[in-house]
Design an enzyme around this catalytic site. Structure first.
Site, PDB file in Angstrom:
ATOM      1  N   GLU A   1       0.837  -1.183   0.000  1.00  0.00           N
ATOM      2  CA  GLU A   1       0.000   0.000   0.000  1.00  0.00           C
ATOM      3  C   GLU A   1       0.877   1.239   0.000  1.00  0.00           C
ATOM      4  O   GLU A   1       2.036   1.181   0.420  1.00  0.00           O
ATOM      5  CB  GLU A   1      -0.964  -0.004   1.187  1.00  0.00           C
ATOM      6  CG  GLU A   1      -0.300  -0.033   2.551  1.00  0.00           C
ATOM      7  CD  GLU A   1      -1.319   0.056   3.674  1.00  0.00           C
ATOM      8  OE1 GLU A   1      -2.358   0.740   3.499  1.00  0.00           O
ATOM      9  OE2 GLU A   1      -1.071  -0.545   4.718  1.00  0.00           O
TER      10      GLU A   1
ATOM     11  N   CYS B   1      -2.927 -11.972 -14.564  1.00  0.00           N
ATOM     12  CA  CYS B   1      -2.799 -11.477 -15.936  1.00  0.00           C
ATOM     13  C   CYS B   1      -4.127 -11.102 -16.576  1.00  0.00           C
ATOM     14  O   CYS B   1      -4.166 -10.708 -17.743  1.00  0.00           O
ATOM     15  CB  CYS B   1      -2.086 -12.524 -16.806  1.00  0.00           C
ATOM     16  SG  CYS B   1      -0.367 -12.790 -16.322  1.00  0.00           S
TER      17      CYS B   1
END
Length: 344
Positions: free
Chosen positions: A107, A133
């Site tokens: 984060e 992906c």
């Protein structure tokens, strides 16, 4: 008469269009022979022939960013380029979604850095979508839905992958004593990865008749196989054989559903997530399409994660003509697949 759509597996945006798609190639070319050279003692001890990356996967080279070049900065540059090509001012953007897998930290979201780098307004939403992906296709789905809902006018869906540290960690592990053939094969797919960036601008189709309408798409999940490919910031372990066989099953199922609804087999181009030669050949044979209609970038870019599909779409776009039916086919470890039709 009932709806042909099944739950949330099918989506058909009412008023969303792809306005532009751009990409950036990383500057440093890393040939597959590099891995053969640095891993030569390991290959000799394991009695493995050099050249496996090119012979088996078909990956001749991939790219790295230059030292000190931050992927998030490139993503922001690519996003600004896409906005310019779409003729959209940054002040009009309502949302930016980062779909990068190789996040440098947990984060905050990579999108915060991109939002700042693109100088987007404080009113613009910014967050990451993480789904291996498949994330870029998921980002387009979310952006289309929010445009249809009237929440935003424009969205930028982008990402930039940086796999250099993952490659360096893989090399270090495979150089250790005691590495087995199984260890080597578990990390083989990591060496096919590459760096790159791509960005797309999504907007209202009725305001942009020159845009490429997002007609609809299909999703499928095969989450019984969620442990076949597991990666963190430094390491990825993949059962490549099962990823291929099980992945082809869910991709084929989704494609058949899309073909039944929209007649996908007569499409002009099929832009698929770039993995390897064997994956591409197997998929083409399974769904029964002309290999000439499937652009391939994995030989020189490798697998650029969720960005490989939009990079290939951007590189192939000059070949398309107005009205062409283009199918963008995403798939990611998990296993999940989602594909969508673009009316070019």
């Amino acid at each position: 008469m009932g709806s042909p759509f099944q739950g949330n597996s099918t989506f058909a945006p009412a008023n969303a269009a792809l306005l532009s798609i751009s990409h950036v190639e990383a500057p440093t070319v890393v040939p597959s022979s590099y891995f053969d050279e640095v891993l030569a003692p390991t290959l000799e001890r394991l009695r493995l022939r050099p050249g496996l990356l090119e012979k088996v996967a078909g990956v001749q080279e991939r790219r790295w960013w230059a030292p000190g070049q931050r992927a998030s900065d490139v993503a922001a540059e690519c996003g600004a380029k896409a906005l310019s090509e779409a003729g959209v001012d940054a002040s009009e953007v309502g949302m930016v979604i980062s779909t990068t897998v190789t996040r440098p930290h947990l984060e905050p979201a990579v999108a915060t850095s991109v939002h700042h780098g693109m100088d987007l307004p404080t009113s613009a939403l910014n967050f990451d979508i993480a789904n291996a992906c498949l994330a870029w296709v998921n980002g387009v789905q979310v952006a289309s839905a929010m445009i249809d809902a009237g929440m935003i006018r424009y969205a930028v869906v982008l990402g930039a992958e940086d796999v250099r540290s993952m490659h360096e960690g893989t090399i270090s592990r495979l150089q250790r004593d005691g590495i087995t053939r199984k260890d080597f094969l578990n990390e083989f797919a990591t060496m096919t990865l590459g760096c790159g960036a791509a960005a797309a601008v999504i907007g209202r189709a009725d305001e942009h008749p020159e845009g490429h309408r997002i007609v609809g798409g299909v999703s499928r999940a095969g989450t019984a196989h969620h442990e076949l490919c597991i990666g963190d910031m430094n390491h990825m372990r993949t059962d490549a054989k099962l990823m291929l066989t099980e992945g082809i099953e869910i991709v084929s199922d989704a494609f058949e559903a899309g073909d039944a609804l929209w007649g996908w087999r007569d499409a002009k181009k099929f832009v698929i997530h770039q993995i390897s030669r064997v994956h591409t050949q197997t998929l083409v044979e399974r769904i029964g399409v002309d290999p000439a209609k499937v652009p391939m970038t994995f030989p020189t870019w490798g697998n650029v994660g969720p960005i490989s599909l939009p990079m290939t779409l951007a590189a192939s776009a000059p070949e398309f003509s107005a009205g062409d039916k283009v199918i963008a086919m995403g798939v990611g470890s998990g296993l999940n697949t989602a594909m969508l039709e673009l009316a070019w």
